[in-house]
Design a protein around this motif. Structure first.
Motif, mmCIF file in Angstrom:
data_model
loop_
_atom_site.group_PDB
_atom_site.id
_atom_site.type_symbol
_atom_site.label_atom_id
_atom_site.label_comp_id
_atom_site.label_asym_id
_atom_site.label_seq_id
_atom_site.Cartn_x
_atom_site.Cartn_y
_atom_site.Cartn_z
ATOM 1 N N TRP A 80 -3.076 9.520 -7.142
ATOM 2 C CA TRP A 80 -2.348 8.557 -6.323
ATOM 3 C C TRP A 80 -0.873 8.925 -6.336
ATOM 4 C CZ3 TRP A 80 -5.417 5.593 -3.538
ATOM 5 C CH2 TRP A 80 -6.692 5.282 -4.017
ATOM 6 N N PHE A 113 0.841 -1.210 0.000
ATOM 7 C CA PHE A 113 0.000 0.000 0.000
ATOM 8 C C PHE A 113 0.871 1.253 0.000
ATOM 9 C CE2 PHE A 113 -2.653 -3.408 1.537
ATOM 10 C CZ PHE A 113 -3.824 -3.212 0.827
ATOM 11 N N PHE A 114 1.642 1.409 -1.070
ATOM 12 C CA PHE A 114 2.607 2.505 -1.137
ATOM 13 C C PHE A 114 2.063 3.717 -1.877
ATOM 14 C CE2 PHE A 114 3.592 -0.454 -4.618
ATOM 15 C CZ PHE A 114 3.502 0.384 -5.722
ATOM 16 N N ARG A 115 0.772 3.660 -2.256
ATOM 17 C CA ARG A 115 0.176 4.812 -2.946
ATOM 18 C C ARG A 115 -0.892 5.449 -2.076
ATOM 19 N NH1 ARG A 115 -0.554 2.199 -8.883
ATOM 20 N NH2 ARG A 115 -1.134 0.409 -7.610
ATOM 21 N N ARG A 116 -0.829 6.739 -1.934
ATOM 22 C CA ARG A 116 -1.783 7.497 -1.126
ATOM 23 C C ARG A 116 -2.534 8.463 -2.030
ATOM 24 N NH1 ARG A 116 1.236 10.220 3.492
ATOM 25 N NH2 ARG A 116 1.886 11.653 1.858
ATOM 26 N N THR A 121 4.441 6.952 -1.955
ATOM 27 C CA THR A 121 5.030 7.524 -0.741
ATOM 28 C C THR A 121 6.211 6.724 -0.219
ATOM 29 O OG1 THR A 121 3.478 6.264 0.612
ATOM 30 C CG2 THR A 121 2.818 8.497 0.011
ATOM 31 N N ASP A 122 6.392 5.512 -0.729
ATOM 32 C CA ASP A 122 7.399 4.625 -0.133
ATOM 33 C C ASP A 122 8.502 4.314 -1.136
ATOM 34 O OD1 ASP A 122 5.306 4.601 1.658
ATOM 35 O OD2 ASP A 122 5.184 2.432 1.827
#
Lengths: 132, 132
Positions: A116, A103-106, A119-120
């Motif tokens: 999107w 879940f690296f997209r915010r 973030t990681d």
């Protein structure tokens, strides 16, 4: 109530969604699917196993990458149709893209639009493995 | 990449599983399903909306119980087929059984057997609401 595994409300494909949460950080690392055998093997071995819907095969998380998820706790929800695993991410990488979590997209607002945003960081070369 | 919502890989029923995680405690509270409209309304309103597969209807979490989930952050995974919401559970009760979270059962070993054990107390009379 019979065997514990019979309490799971498998869907019409015989699957249940399983969330893996990092036991230390609390981060949700990934969501994947289990059939009966995957859940049995997960509990018996203490390492997360899943059913790949695309490959139609049982897989052990980390079988090629070494990114094994060691299972500390297994939880089931009120409707018995979802599972949460509390895990130790042995190499600190749970995503097949080489990131800590899938879940690296915010979702972020950019003026009137939303998009999107990643973030990681990528921590390992994703070319070196295919099962996350 | 078009509109943000078109990036979601909806399943053959037009749905995506959405995990709600307590923003403060990190606990995984529930897993429910969203269709496109549910996700749009969630993002527009800042309160979690879902698609009920049994009732075949859009529902706002807490619409009868008042147990609204206020959304702080929306995340999507690598395959774009799962969502995580970071939420504030406004009444501290996210399960329709009156518990803090839906994942109130833990798998425990009892000698050679395993069984699901309820670990969380009921905090509110579940007869007073039906949507959690």
């Amino acid at each position: 109530m019979g065997d514990w595994i019979d309490a799971v409300a498998w869907n019409s494909d015989g699957l249940v969604p399983a969330v893996a949460q990092d036991a230390a950080s609390g981060e949700v690392l990934m969501l994947a699917w289990m059939n009966r055998e995957a859940l049995e093997r997960t509990v018996a071995s203490g390492e997360a196993h899943y059913w790949s819907r695309s490959r139609k095969a049982l897989w052990k998380k980390g079988e090629t990458s070494g990114h094994v998820l060691r299972v500390k706790e297994v939880r089931m929800d009120c409707d018995a149709d979802a599972i949460v695993l509390s895990v130790e991410s042995t190499k600190g990488i749970a995503c097949h893209t080489g990131r800590r979590r899938c879940f690296f997209r915010r979702l972020e607002a950019r003026g009137a639009r939303r998009e999107w945003v990643e973030t990681d960081p990528v921590l390992a070369d994703p070319g070196s493995f295919r099962d996350g």
